[in-house]
Scaffold this active site. Structure first.
Site, PDB file in Angstrom:
ATOM      1  CG  HIS A  91       2.117   0.176   4.250  1.00  0.00           C
ATOM      2  ND1 HIS A  91       1.803  -0.771   5.201  1.00  0.00           N
ATOM      3  CD2 HIS A  91       1.014   0.957   4.106  1.00  0.00           C
ATOM      4  CE1 HIS A  91       0.551  -0.577   5.617  1.00  0.00           C
ATOM      5  NE2 HIS A  91       0.063   0.464   4.970  1.00  0.00           N
TER       6      HIS A  91
ATOM      7  CG  ASP B 122      -2.083  -0.907   1.148  1.00  0.00           C
ATOM      8  OD1 ASP B 122      -2.057  -1.817   0.297  1.00  0.00           O
ATOM      9  OD2 ASP B 122      -3.019  -0.739   1.946  1.00  0.00           O
TER      10      ASP B 122
END
Length: 268
Positions: free
Chosen positions: A238, A91
């Site tokens: 992430h 992400d």
């Protein structure tokens, strides 16, 4: 037990039964209002102990409530269980420092992931978006500005966040249209789900969250991934939003161990 744990225990079906109620909200994710992606600097030693991985059992899928069978229009927390399949989601990128390193790591292990991109980051780094798509990874819509709690936005603001992100990703990639949407922090509401459906996207959540965005240390990230991953798991990591050295160091350790244990990576 955290609220997210309770929600996952209840399973996707019971959680999503209230989708028709405009006042219902779900904060199922690891990032809640007030959380910061930058995190606090923490000690980052090489893990002293690497936990063993529970290998998938051929012909057997664990009994996970709601796994792979979300109510129509609701978020997906697990893959449909197919013995060995798990998914990696990444992400908050693309990021010029960390996305190329993530791509190199995934290429080394021949893993295809799903990159949930912020629209304004995609617009700022179109070459990275193209690289992600060219490498065979999925690109999902993760809003345009990454509001901490999308459920507190008006219907018009929600619509703008999703539409602008899709437009930015499509323009940056040369025509790729996201088919998946991930709400920042897993903050779902009927209004968010409705707009997601209007754009023809499926809502995607996760089931394994090491909270790597908070920089809890490589040991914590590795431990969480290796001890909580089971067939059907969707792992959250992430490549944007701050310093992601811990994330990359942890995945360098965890990914080959998952592969060695017999897991295969699929896309939602």
């Amino acid at each position: 037990m955290t609220r997210r744990s309770v929600l996952l225990a209840l399973g996707g079906a019971s959680l999503l039964a209230a989708c028709g109620n405009d006042t219902t909200q779900w904060h199922a994710g690891g990032e809640l209002p007030g959380d910061s992606h930058s995190g606090e600097a923490s000690a980052d030693p090489t893990p002293s102990v690497i936990p063993s991985v529970a290998p998938p059992t051929p012909g057997h899928c664990p009994a996970i409530p709601g796994a792979g069978t979300p109510r129509r229009g609701g978020p997906q927390y697990y893959l449909p269980c197919k013995d060995t399949q798990i998914a990696l989601t990444v992400d908050d990128g693309p990021d010029p420092q960390y996305t190329p390193r993530m791509l190199a790591l995934l290429a080394k292990h021949d893993i295809r992931a799903t990159f949930c991109m912020i629209g304004r980051a995609a617009a700022a780094h179109p070459d990275l978006v193209k690289q992600v798509v060219a490498a065979g990874h999925h690109v999902a819509n993760h809003t345009y500005t990454h509001p901490l709690d999308l459920t507190k936005q008006s219907a018009a603001q929600i619509r703008a966040e999703l539409h602008r992100a899709t437009d930015a990703i499509s323009t940056a990639s040369g025509g790729h249209q996201p088919t998946l949407f991930r709400a920042p922090g897993g903050a779902w509401s009927s209004a968010v789900l409705s707009e997601c459906g209007t754009l023809g996207m499926r809502p995607l959540d996760w089931s394994v969250d090491p909270r790597d965005w908070s920089r809890p240390g490589v040991q914590h990230i590795v431990d969480t991934i290796l001890t909580r991953t089971r067939p059907g798991a969707i792992i959250l990591e992430h490549d944007g939003g701050g310093d992601r050295d811990q994330t990359l160091s942890a995945l360098t350790i965890a990914l080959p161990r998952l592969l060695d244990a017999g897991y295969t990576f699929a896309q939602p």
